[in-house]
Design a protein around this motif. Structure first.
Motif, PDB file in Angstrom:
ATOM      1  N   TYR A   1       0.838  -1.205   0.000  1.00  0.00           N
ATOM      2  CA  TYR A   1       0.000   0.000   0.000  1.00  0.00           C
ATOM      3  C   TYR A   1       0.874   1.257   0.000  1.00  0.00           C
ATOM      4  O   TYR A   1       0.659   2.177  -0.796  1.00  0.00           O
ATOM      5  N   ILE A   2       1.883   1.291   0.849  1.00  0.00           N
ATOM      6  CA  ILE A   2       2.777   2.455   0.928  1.00  0.00           C
ATOM      7  C   ILE A   2       3.599   2.585  -0.358  1.00  0.00           C
ATOM      8  O   ILE A   2       3.795   3.689  -0.875  1.00  0.00           O
ATOM      9  N   ARG A   3       4.070   1.460  -0.891  1.00  0.00           N
ATOM     10  CA  ARG A   3       4.829   1.506  -2.150  1.00  0.00           C
ATOM     11  C   ARG A   3       3.992   2.099  -3.275  1.00  0.00           C
ATOM     12  O   ARG A   3       4.448   2.943  -4.039  1.00  0.00           O
ATOM     13  N   PHE A   4       2.766   1.615  -3.414  1.00  0.00           N
ATOM     14  CA  PHE A   4       1.900   2.112  -4.469  1.00  0.00           C
ATOM     15  C   PHE A   4       1.610   3.596  -4.249  1.00  0.00           C
ATOM     16  O   PHE A   4       1.642   4.392  -5.198  1.00  0.00           O
ATOM     17  N   ALA A   5       1.344   3.972  -3.004  1.00  0.00           N
ATOM     18  CA  ALA A   5       1.044   5.373  -2.691  1.00  0.00           C
ATOM     19  C   ALA A   5       2.216   6.281  -3.026  1.00  0.00           C
ATOM     20  O   ALA A   5       2.030   7.426  -3.441  1.00  0.00           O
ATOM     21  N   SER A   6       3.444   5.781  -2.856  1.00  0.00           N
ATOM     22  CA  SER A   6       4.614   6.619  -3.132  1.00  0.00           C
ATOM     23  C   SER A   6       4.671   7.040  -4.595  1.00  0.00           C
ATOM     24  O   SER A   6       5.099   8.152  -4.911  1.00  0.00           O
ATOM     25  N   VAL A   7       4.203   6.195  -5.481  1.00  0.00           N
ATOM     26  CA  VAL A   7       4.165   6.548  -6.908  1.00  0.00           C
ATOM     27  C   VAL A   7       2.892   7.326  -7.212  1.00  0.00           C
ATOM     28  O   VAL A   7       2.928   8.375  -7.852  1.00  0.00           O
ATOM     29  N   TYR A   8       1.768   6.836  -6.729  1.00  0.00           N
ATOM     30  CA  TYR A   8       0.475   7.453  -7.002  1.00  0.00           C
ATOM     31  C   TYR A   8       0.414   8.894  -6.473  1.00  0.00           C
ATOM     32  O   TYR A   8      -0.068   9.791  -7.144  1.00  0.00           O
ATOM     33  N   LYS A   9       0.926   9.095  -5.269  1.00  0.00           N
ATOM     34  CA  LYS A   9       0.899  10.425  -4.664  1.00  0.00           C
ATOM     35  C   LYS A   9       2.167  11.229  -4.957  1.00  0.00           C
ATOM     36  O   LYS A   9       2.332  12.329  -4.444  1.00  0.00           O
ATOM     37  N   ASP A  10       3.076  10.643  -5.746  1.00  0.00           N
ATOM     38  CA  ASP A  10       4.277  11.327  -6.210  1.00  0.00           C
ATOM     39  C   ASP A  10       5.134  11.845  -5.043  1.00  0.00           C
ATOM     40  O   ASP A  10       5.462  13.026  -4.972  1.00  0.00           O
ATOM     41  N   PHE A  11       5.514  10.930  -4.141  1.00  0.00           N
ATOM     42  CA  PHE A  11       6.399  11.303  -3.039  1.00  0.00           C
ATOM     43  C   PHE A  11       7.710  11.820  -3.619  1.00  0.00           C
ATOM     44  O   PHE A  11       8.263  11.230  -4.546  1.00  0.00           O
ATOM     45  N   THR A  12       8.221  12.906  -3.055  1.00  0.00           N
ATOM     46  CA  THR A  12       9.459  13.488  -3.579  1.00  0.00           C
ATOM     47  C   THR A  12      10.622  13.414  -2.599  1.00  0.00           C
ATOM     48  O   THR A  12      11.764  13.604  -2.990  1.00  0.00           O
ATOM     49  N   GLU A  13      10.321  13.143  -1.346  1.00  0.00           N
ATOM     50  CA  GLU A  13      11.398  13.046  -0.364  1.00  0.00           C
ATOM     51  C   GLU A  13      11.035  12.053   0.729  1.00  0.00           C
ATOM     52  O   GLU A  13       9.880  11.637   0.850  1.00  0.00           O
ATOM     53  N   ALA A  14      12.007  11.681   1.516  1.00  0.00           N
ATOM     54  CA  ALA A  14      11.822  10.664   2.556  1.00  0.00           C
ATOM     55  C   ALA A  14      10.739  11.067   3.552  1.00  0.00           C
ATOM     56  O   ALA A  14      10.009  10.210   4.064  1.00  0.00           O
ATOM     57  N   ARG A  15      10.613  12.334   3.815  1.00  0.00           N
ATOM     58  CA  ARG A  15       9.613  12.821   4.768  1.00  0.00           C
ATOM     59  C   ARG A  15       8.193  12.446   4.319  1.00  0.00           C
ATOM     60  O   ARG A  15       7.326  12.164   5.138  1.00  0.00           O
TER      61      ARG A  15
END
Length: 153
Positions: free
Chosen positions: A124-138
């Motif tokens: 879930y977190i992995r998918f969200a990182s792409v879907y929500k376009d995470f840009t940094e570790a925070r």
């Protein structure tokens, strides 16, 4: 059915059975030319669905693209191919039975996240990182914290 190994057009069905969710028929085939075995899935397509991207572009719904995205998020997690297939089938079924011919990519992403949340928190977190376009570790930290807090409730 064309063989994926040698491209021969002749193959023989060795075994047929319904998938776990009953939405498709799984067929084991053997190429008559090279003897290789491969699996195909046959499913009902209720209607052509168009995915509307954020920038307004429209493209046909691609089940294989969704399966690849979910599989990538679930990589090295204790999730079976059947569980992934069931999740993707569920999402596709919801889209096809909605009565709409178009679905926004945002809604498709939300449906996928909902399914992954119940399946595996790391996926879930992995998918969200792409879907929500995470840009940094925070971004990961904040989202992971919200997942942990939601699990406690």
């Amino acid at each position: 059915m064309r063989c994926p190994f040698c491209s021969c057009d002749n193959s023989q069905v060795k075994d047929s059975r319904p998938t776990e969710d009953g939405a498709a028929i799984r067929r084991r085939r053997q190429c008559e030319e090279c003897g290789a075995r491969f699996t195909t899935f046959e499913r009902v397509q209720m209607r052509d669905i168009i995915v509307v991207k954020k920038d307004g572009r429209r493209q046909p719904f691609d089940r294989h693209k969704l399966t690849r995205s979910v599989t990538l998020a679930c990589r090295k997690r204790p999730i079976t191919a059947d569980q992934i297939e069931l999740l993707v089938s569920s999402i596709q079924h919801k889209i096809e039975t909605s009565g709409e011919n178009e679905v926004e990519a945002i809604r498709l992403g939300q449906m996928t996240m909902e399914g992954l949340r119940t399946l595996d928190s790391v996926a879930y977190i992995r998918f969200a990182s792409v879907y929500k376009d995470f840009t940094e570790a925070r971004d990961f930290e904040d989202f992971a914290r919200s997942v942990i807090e939601a699990a406690r409730e």
